[in-house]
Design an enzyme around this catalytic site. Sequence first.
Site, short mmCIF file in Angstrom:
data_model
loop_
_atom_site.label_atom_id
_atom_site.label_comp_id
_atom_site.label_asym_id
_atom_site.label_seq_id
_atom_site.Cartn_x
_atom_site.Cartn_y
_atom_site.Cartn_z
N LEU A 1 25.44 33.25 -17.45
CA LEU A 1 25.38 33.95 -18.73
C LEU A 1 24.64 33.02 -19.69
O LEU A 1 24.85 31.81 -19.66
CB LEU A 1 26.78 34.25 -19.27
CG LEU A 1 27.62 35.30 -18.54
CD1 LEU A 1 28.97 35.45 -19.21
CD2 LEU A 1 26.90 36.64 -18.50
N ASP A 2 23.78 33.60 -20.54
CA ASP A 2 23.05 32.78 -21.49
C ASP A 2 24.02 32.00 -22.38
O ASP A 2 25.17 32.39 -22.56
CB ASP A 2 22.16 33.65 -22.38
CG ASP A 2 21.14 34.44 -21.57
OD1 ASP A 2 20.81 34.00 -20.45
OD2 ASP A 2 20.68 35.48 -22.06
N LYS A 3 23.52 30.93 -22.97
CA LYS A 3 24.35 30.07 -23.81
C LYS A 3 25.04 30.85 -24.93
O LYS A 3 26.20 30.60 -25.26
CB LYS A 3 23.49 28.94 -24.40
CG LYS A 3 24.27 27.93 -25.24
CD LYS A 3 23.34 26.82 -25.73
CE LYS A 3 24.11 25.83 -26.61
NZ LYS A 3 23.25 24.74 -27.11
N HIS B 1 17.48 36.02 -19.02
CA HIS B 1 17.51 36.75 -20.30
C HIS B 1 17.17 38.23 -20.12
O HIS B 1 16.52 38.84 -20.99
CB HIS B 1 16.53 36.13 -21.30
CG HIS B 1 16.91 34.77 -21.80
ND1 HIS B 1 18.21 34.40 -22.07
CD2 HIS B 1 16.14 33.68 -22.06
CE1 HIS B 1 18.23 33.15 -22.51
NE2 HIS B 1 17.00 32.68 -22.49
#
Length: 240
Positions: free
Chosen positions: A105-107, A190
């Site tokens: 999962l993105d930051k 993303h």
Amino acid sequence: MAKMRIDKLLSNIGIGTRKEVKKFIKEGLVLVNGNTVKDAGLIVDTEFDEILFDGEKINYKEFIYIMMNKPKGVISATYDPIEKTVIDLLPQELKARNPFPVGRLDKDTEGLLLITNDGNLAHKLLSPKKNVIKKYYAEILGFVNERDIKAFKEGIVLEDGYKTLPADLEILLSSEVSKVYVYIREGKYHQIKRMFESVGKKVVYLKRLAMGSLTLDENLKPGQWRELSEEELSLLKKSI
């Protein structure tokens, strides 16, 4: 079933380093089937042998399965010299089992993250052939409409020319900040943000709610975690 050296088993679950465990064994703190262990190299069967450390029964499981509500600002990695990782949020006894996040999962993305040391299960969950659906809740800057639903259904061509697999878009609220559910079968870098950028919109909030049959526990606050129940694990394995 797992057969292994008693010192390796105890160090794996965070009792101590191999050197520390050998010291504990010399001090008579480790019992197997009621007998004090003298040899750190003793092979034990984790399914049948009763193992006690300092009077406490040890229940060893070969694999661990953790559901985490990943918070913003933490990266989905096992180690980073600068950034805080999801593994850093776990206690030492679980870190000692060498777990890793299944996918990323993105930051700045929140939500469901499965953490395990079961490489076979992770491979199946991430394999495009398995078509494991990931459900996200997203807030979008701009009015999301039927044209977007159609575009997602046909597959979005991203800025690098890659065409995504068909995805489902469910509109909860179409407004200046729209609220939607997104269902995707892959996990490119993303991806959801890039899909919306391709239709002229921007993601301002993103949270993963489900992965296959596994749904985020609503009682878990960001940064909290728990082990999967037997039922959750069984359903997850059946779904792949």
